[in-house]
Design a protein around this motif. Sequence first.
Motif, PDB file in Angstrom:
ATOM      1  N   ARG A 212       0.823  -1.556   0.234  1.00 42.77           N
ATOM      2  CA  ARG A 212      -0.271  -0.546  -0.211  1.00 42.77           C
ATOM      3  C   ARG A 212       0.915   0.993  -0.075  1.00 42.77           C
ATOM      4  N   HIS A 327      -8.146   1.558  -0.760  1.00 42.55           N
ATOM      5  CA  HIS A 327      -7.547   0.514  -0.762  1.00 42.55           C
ATOM      6  C   HIS A 327      -7.265   0.293   0.714  1.00 42.55           C
ATOM      7  N   PRO A 328      -7.961  -0.240   1.722  1.00 42.04           N
ATOM      8  CA  PRO A 328      -8.308  -1.693   2.211  1.00 42.04           C
ATOM      9  C   PRO A 328      -9.579  -0.913   1.553  1.00 42.04           C
TER      10      PRO A 328
END
Length: 376
Positions: A212, A327-328
């Motif tokens: 990420r 994301h998430p």
Amino acid sequence: MAEFDFSQAISEARAKYEEIALALDVNRLQSQAAQLEQEAAEPGLWDDPEHAQKVTSKLSAVQSQLKHLASAASRIDDVETLVELGREEADQDTLDEAQSEVESITNDLRDMEIQTLMDGEYDERSAVVTIRSGAGGVDAADFAQMLLRMYLRWAERNGYKAKVMDTSYAEEAGIKSATFQVDAPYAYGRLSVEGGTHRLVRISPFDNQGRRQTSFAAVEVVPLVEATDHIEVPESEIRVDTYCASGPGGQGVNTTYSAVRITHIPTGIVVTMQDERSQIQNRAAAMAVLQSRLLVLRHEEEAKKKKELAGDIKASWGDQMRSYVLHPYQMVKDLRTGEETSQTQAVFDGDIDAFIQAGIRWRHEQRRESAENGED
């Protein structure tokens, strides 16, 4: 399920319409339209295409406002008649149609109200927007390009003329920076609330480990300068450099030194321009953007002095104004207004009117509080 209160809804709609009509000043708009129609009818209007474009664009905007006001008043009267008819005949289908129309009118009036809140000194003008990639490496450059596409799609959706004036491409992907102009009445009033730091959180497509990544991009919005602004920039205060324009990946797009970089020595402001074909055109465009930024700088200095006199005001834009999380979970959220949506792809496709309108309301409230604090 509670019965829909037509009387209250129609009464509120009529009151809101009258409030909007008063704020926009229908008589002023009609007078303005008549004057612009005279200008548009002058035989030599298109001898100066730039001026002609401004006149016709302004005329179209004023006529559109008058048309929307007249339409809203007519629709309120018509739906009132529709409700009476539905009640007399005990026709539920007619009443359902009337309810849908009342809700539509209410939404349209809410959109029209935004126009009355754009009352800043430069809100009526066209806008010049610059996007710069920030922390986050290649992801930030990619994010900056995503934002550029988002704003250009927003302009397209609204029928606004947008023109990219300068793009500096990053080596691997995305852009280091880009500057574009949106020509439409109140473009600055709308887009100015987009100024600030934008943050993207996602799984990086450039990370082979699929980690990420958080990246940032800065958006700067300035009003387009006009001849009446009197922003003088002495030649002794600028440095002008010329170079070959480039494309993605550093690829040269021409072999002439047509691109221009102007540095304003006293402030350190740098403007680059490579969209036009000639050095003279690029220099003129770069000077216009430089003047726009100097105009905003002057305005900010004046506002700072007023703020110092009025005392500290808690309202501030802060460094980070909006987060785009992929994301998430999926979420775009404005940290000033609280406006949010899970429709992230729609946002990146230019569906940002809800964020802009919330920002305009937020800004109007800050201006109101600032004025009140200044009076105390």
